[in-house]
Scaffold this active site. Structure first.
Site, PDB file in Angstrom:
ATOM      1  CG  ASP A 266      -1.911   1.072   1.272  1.00 31.39           C
ATOM      2  OD1 ASP A 266      -2.742   1.138   0.355  1.00 31.39           O
ATOM      3  OD2 ASP A 266      -1.887   1.879   2.230  1.00 31.39           O
ATOM      4  CD  GLU A 318      16.179 -14.867   3.473  1.00 30.34           C
ATOM      5  OE1 GLU A 318      15.591 -15.496   4.380  1.00 30.34           O
ATOM      6  OE2 GLU A 318      16.780 -13.799   3.664  1.00 30.34           O
TER       7      GLU A 318
END
Length: 611
Positions: A266, A318
Site C-alpha cells: 500500500d 529466500e
C-alpha cells in the site's frame, strides 16, 4: 462470396515485411449457448489494414506474475458466512471455487489484520494477527489450504506507511514523551509559532484537512504534532529509523511462513519523506499539477525507498522464486515507474495512468506504448487495471457521455447518475481490450458481474473517512465497496443470512446475482469466463503488441498480439471489420438493433484470429 485476398502488412519498425492471409473462418459468439458454439457466421472483408507499428515482443521470461490475472478481494464485502453483516475469511474460502472457475490465477486480499476499522482495515493495530471481525489465524490457514487445492495463489495487502493509532507502538509513543525512542518510531515534530500551535508544515491529508494532528502530552499540556498522510487515526511510521525496518521484515516473514505468495504494498511510494519535511504547494496525492511536478513531491518517491524494497526482495527470494511484491506506487511519468520494478526490486507496479485513461483512444495508446517501452527497458511486465476499492467501478464511470465523478470520489444520490446499460456495454468492451494486452491484469471483485457503483447510500451509513473529514463535500469510496450479490433468492442476495450488510445493497443487486448470471449464456459473468479462458489458451499475457494503424483512428484503437487482432470501437458509428475468425465479441452481434457480423458496434470490442 469470394474468399478474401491476402493482405500485405507493412511494419513501420525495421522488422521486415510479412504477408498475412486474412482468411474467413467459422466463428463462435460467447453469447450463444455452449451447445451452439460452432454455429457458422461469415463476413466479407470490408476494410484491410496495411501498416503495423511494433511496440513489444513476446516474452520468454519465467515468472507466473508476468501474465497472471489477479482478482482483488475486499474481505468485508465478499461473503459473510457467520451472519454478522461483514464478510469474513471463511466466506472467502467457501467461494474460492467460484474464482477458480472464473479462470483467475491468484487472489489479492485487502487488509484482514487486527484493526479498529476506521479506514476499512488500512489502519492496522496488529500486523501479525487476523481481526476477529474476519476470523482467526486458523481461518487464514484454511483459506491458504483451499487456495492451494485450487491452484490459486494468495497475495496479502501490506500497509507499511502508517498504522492505527491503537497500535501498541503508537500508544507507547504517546506516553513516552518527546525525544524518546518510542516516539522515534513515528514522525513527531514540534509545531510552528511562538506557542507551537501551528502544524510543522503545510502538507495536506489525502482524506482532507491538514496532515498533522497535535497531541496532549503525558503532563496534560498541548505538545508535539504527528504526521498522517491519511486519516488522523493513521500515524505515519518513521522509515529513517532502523527499528521500523526490522519490524516490517518480521511481518514479511510471519506471513511468508504461513504460505502467502506475496504482497501488494500500500502507498509504496510514501514510506520515506524528504529530509527537513519541506512545504509542498502541489496536490496532496503527489500527482503532477501546474508548477508542481509529481517527482518533486517531498512525501513521495524518495530515493531511499529503493533500498527498502531491495531488502524485501531478498527476503522473498529466500522462500523461492515465485513470491512477489506489487507496488501501489502512484508516480509519474511512466518511465519513472519503471524504477520500482528493476530486477532486484518489485516484481510489478500498478498502472494507474491506464486506470484513469477512460475510453480516450489517444490517451490509451500513449499510455500502453509508454508502459510497455518503459518496463521492457528493465525487463518487467506491465500491469493493467480498470477498477479497485478506491475508484468508482468502471461500469459507472463509463456510463457518462459528459463529465463523470472525480478521481478518488464517488457518486451520491444528488449527483448526475450514469446510464447503467451504456456503462456496462462500454465496460465489457474496455475489459476485453485490456485482457488482450500482454502483461498482468487485475480484476476487482464483482466487476465480472457488471456491478455498478451504489449511489443510493445515505450519508448516515457512509463509512469512508473522506466523507466525514470533508463534512460530506466528498462522497468517498463506499459506493464501490458494497457487499456482493451471490444468490438472487436468498437474504441480502446471498451475501449473508444474518443481520443487514455493513453497507446497504442497491435494489438491483438480486438481478445481478451470480447464480442468475451463471445460467445465462449472454451474461457479463460468462463473458468474463470466456475472455479469461481464451486469454489463457492464446497466451495473450505472454504475447506481443503491434499497433494496427488502419484502425487507430480518433474513435477506435487496434493492436495485434501474436495473430490475435483486438479492435475497440469507442466511437458512435459502426466500424467495418476485416475478415477473420471471430474469437469473442464484447456485445451480442447481428441483433435487431446491432450491426451485422461485418461491423463492430459502438462501444464494442472484438478479438479476431488472423493468419
Amino acid at each position: 462470396m469470394k474468399s478474401p485476398a491476402p493482405v500485405r502488412i507493412a511494419k513501420t519498425a525495421p522488422l521486415g515485411l510479412e504477408t498475412f492471409t486474412l482468411s474467413r473462418f467459422l466463428f463462435y459468439d460467447v453469447f450463444m449457448s455452449v451447445d451452439s458454439l460452432l454455429s457458422v457466421a461469415t463476413h466479407e472483408p470490408t476494410a484491410a489494414f496495411t501498416h503495423l507499428t511494433p511496440i513489444h515482443d513476446a516474452s520468454t521470461a519465467h515468472g507466473w506474475w508476468r501474465s497472471a490475472v489477479i482478482y482483488q478481494i475486499y474481505p468485508r464485502s465478499f461473503r459473510d458466512l457467520n451472519g454478522d453483516g461483514v464478510g469474513d475469511l471463511a466466506g472467502i474460502t467457501a467461494e474460492l471455487p467460484q474464482l477458480a472457475a472464473l479462470g483467475v490465477d491468484a487472489v489479492w486480499l485487502s487488509p484482514f489484520y487486527r484493526s479498529p476499522q476506521r479506514d476499512a482495515g488500512y489502519d492496522v493495530s496488529d500486523y501479525c494477527d487476523v481481526d476477529p471481525l474476519f476470523g482467526t489465524l486458523a481461518d487464514f490457514d484454511a483459506l491458504i489450504a483451499e487456495a492451494n487445492r485450487l491452484n490459486l495463489r494468495v497475495i496479502a495487502d501490506l500497509v507499511p506507511n502508517h498504522c492505527s493509532d491503537q497500535h501498541v507502538a503508537f500508544q507507547a509513543a504517546l506516553t513516552a514523551g518527546a525525544g524518546s525512542v518510542e516516539r522515534d518510531m513515528f514522525i513527531f515534530r514540534d509545531g510552528q509559532g511562538h506557542d507551537g500551535s501551528e502544524p510543522p508544515n503545510n502538507w495536506q491529508s489525502h482524506f482532507g484537512g491538514p496532515a498533522w494532528t497535535r497531541i496532549i502530552e503525558p503532563n496534560g499540556e498541548p505538545g508535539q504534532w504527528f504526521l498522517h498522510l491519511f486519516d488522523s487515526s493513521q500515524p505515519d511510521f518513521n522509515w529513517d529509523n532502523p527499528a521500523v525496518h526490522a519490524e516490517f521484515e518480521r511481518v514479511l516473514r510471519f506471513w511468508l511462513d504461513r504460505g502467502i505468495s506475496g504482497f501488494r504494498v500500500d502507498v509504496a511510494h510514501a514510506l520515506v519523506k524528504a529530509a527537513g519535511l519541506p512545504n509542498w504547494g502541489g496536490r496532496a496525492d503527489g500527482n503532477s499539477s501546474d508548477g508542481f511536478p509529481g517527482q518533486d513531491a517531498p512525501m513521495f518517491g524518495q530515493p531511499a525507498l529503493h533500498d527498502i524494497y531491495r531488502r524485501w526482495r531478498s527476503i522473498l527470494e529466500e522462500y523461492g522464486p515465485d513470491r512477489i511484491l506489487c507496488a501501489e506506487a502512484n508516480v509519474d511519468p511512466l518511465p519513472r515507474l519503471a524504477q520500482w520494478v528493476r530486477p532486484d526490486e518489485m516484481h510489478q507496479a500498478f498502472n494507474f495512468p491506464y486506470l484513469h485513461a477512460g475510453l480516450d483512444v489517444h490517451r490509451l495508446r500513449h499510455i500502453i506504448t509508454d508502459s510497455l517501452v518503459s518496463l521492457d527497458a528493465v525487463g518487467a511486465p506491465s500491469t493493467w487495471v480498470l477498477s479497485n476499492h478506491d475508484v468508482v467501478r468502471h461500469v459507472s464511470r463509463f456510463g457518462y457521455d459528459g463529465p463523470g465523478p472525480r478521481d478518488g470520489d464517488g457518486i451520491g444520490p444528488d449527483d448526475a447518475q450514469p446510464n447503467e446499460e451504456l456503462g456496462r456495454r462500454r465496460a465489457a468492451a474496455a475489459t476485453m481490450f485490456m485482457l488482450g494486452l500482454p502483461g498482468g491484469a487485475y480484476l476487482y471483485q464483482g466487476e465480472e458481474l457488471g456491478l455498478p457503483d451504489s449511489s443510493s447510500i445515505p450519508g448516515s451509513m457512509r463509512q469512508d473517512p473522506t466523507f466525514a473529514r470533508t463534512g460530506g463535500a466528498r462522497i468517498g469510496r463506499d459506493g464501490c465497496r458494497v457487499p456482493l450479490p451471490w444468490r438472487s433468492s436468498e437474504p441480502h442476495s446471498g451475501f449473508g443470512s444474518g443481520v443487514d450488510p455493513w453497507l446497504p445493497q442497491p435494489e438491483s443487486w438480486p438481478t445481478l446475482a451470480r447464480d442468475l448470471q451463471e445460467s445465462n449464456p449472454a451474461s457479463h459473468l460468462n463473458l468474463y469466463r470466456a475472455m479469461l479462458a481464451e486469454r489463457a489458451t492464446l497466451r495473450l499475457g505472454q504475447g506481443s503488441l503491434a499497433w494496427v494503424e488502419d484502425y487507430c483512428t480518433g474513435s477506435s484503437l487496434a493492436y495485434l498480439n501474436g495473430n490475435t487482432l483486438v479492435i475497440m470501437n469507442a466511437g458512435s458509428d459502426p466500424l467495418p471489420l476485416p475478415a477473420g475468425r471471430t474469437i469473442l465479441r464484447s456485445a451480442p452481434s447481428a441483433g435487431a438493433d446491432q450491426p451485422g457480423a461485418d461491423q463492430l458496434g459502438s462501444g464494442e470490442t472484438i478479438w479476431l484470429t488472423v493468419s
